[in-house]
Design a protein around this motif. Structure first.
Motif, PDB file in Angstrom:
ATOM      1  N   GLU A   1      45.837  88.772  47.398  1.00 34.11           N
ATOM      2  CA  GLU A   1      46.085  87.368  47.037  1.00 34.11           C
ATOM      3  C   GLU A   1      45.427  86.967  45.720  1.00 34.11           C
ATOM      4  O   GLU A   1      45.228  85.788  45.456  1.00 34.11           O
ATOM      5  N   ASN A   2      45.104  87.940  44.883  1.00 32.84           N
ATOM      6  CA  ASN A   2      44.496  87.641  43.580  1.00 32.84           C
ATOM      7  C   ASN A   2      45.570  87.370  42.528  1.00 32.84           C
ATOM      8  O   ASN A   2      46.671  87.909  42.597  1.00 32.84           O
ATOM      9  N   VAL A   3      45.208  86.527  41.560  1.00 30.11           N
ATOM     10  CA  VAL A   3      46.124  86.122  40.496  1.00 30.11           C
ATOM     11  C   VAL A   3      45.399  86.263  39.160  1.00 30.11           C
ATOM     12  O   VAL A   3      44.251  85.835  39.029  1.00 30.11           O
ATOM     13  N   LEU A   4      46.050  86.876  38.174  1.00 29.91           N
ATOM     14  CA  LEU A   4      45.511  86.998  36.820  1.00 29.91           C
ATOM     15  C   LEU A   4      46.091  85.858  35.993  1.00 29.91           C
ATOM     16  O   LEU A   4      47.319  85.691  35.927  1.00 29.91           O
ATOM     17  N   ILE A   5      45.195  85.061  35.384  1.00 30.69           N
ATOM     18  CA  ILE A   5      45.666  83.933  34.574  1.00 30.69           C
ATOM     19  C   ILE A   5      45.033  83.951  33.196  1.00 30.69           C
ATOM     20  O   ILE A   5      43.990  84.558  32.983  1.00 30.69           O
ATOM     21  N   LYS A   6      45.702  83.288  32.281  1.00 30.65           N
ATOM     22  CA  LYS A   6      45.175  83.067  30.930  1.00 30.65           C
ATOM     23  C   LYS A   6      45.027  81.556  30.796  1.00 30.65           C
ATOM     24  O   LYS A   6      45.966  80.813  31.062  1.00 30.65           O
ATOM     25  N   ARG A   7      43.833  81.137  30.421  1.00 33.15           N
ATOM     26  CA  ARG A   7      43.578  79.699  30.277  1.00 33.15           C
ATOM     27  C   ARG A   7      44.421  79.109  29.148  1.00 33.15           C
ATOM     28  O   ARG A   7      44.643  79.752  28.129  1.00 33.15           O
TER      29      ARG A   7
END
Length: 96
Positions: A8-14
């Motif tokens: 359930e992990n998500v990689l995001i860019k601010r």
């Protein structure tokens, strides 16, 4: 480098915020807070139930999201800062 988050992990860019206030004052980088809005770069397959079924994620690549201010782990990918957070730390999907 490609990164595939697990479960359930998500990689995001601010998403960077404006450098100016509504009154026109320019803020230096040291005075700005880290933004709590980002774009989903990659998402895991979803959390597992106790019986092993995979639940679908509620976000997808490209979604603009709002997330908890102190959530996640900062990582550098190809020299750029990213954040890995749990899906539960995502507060909302921003409709554009």
């Amino acid at each position: 480098m490609q990164v595939k988050p697990l479960r359930e992990n998500v990689l995001i860019k601010r998403v960077e915020e404006e450098n100016k206030t509504a009154g026109g004052i320019i803020l230096p980088d040291t005075a700005k807070e880290k933004p709590s809005e980002g774009v989903v770069i990659a998402a895991g397959e979803g959390p597992r139930t106790p019986d092993g079924k995979i639940l679908p994620m509620s976000v997808k690549v490209g979604d603009h999201i709002l997330f908890s201010k102190w959530s996640g782990t900062e990582v550098k990918i190809d020299g750029e800062p990213h954040l890995i957070i749990k899906e539960g730390d995502i507060l909302a999907v921003v409709e554009r």
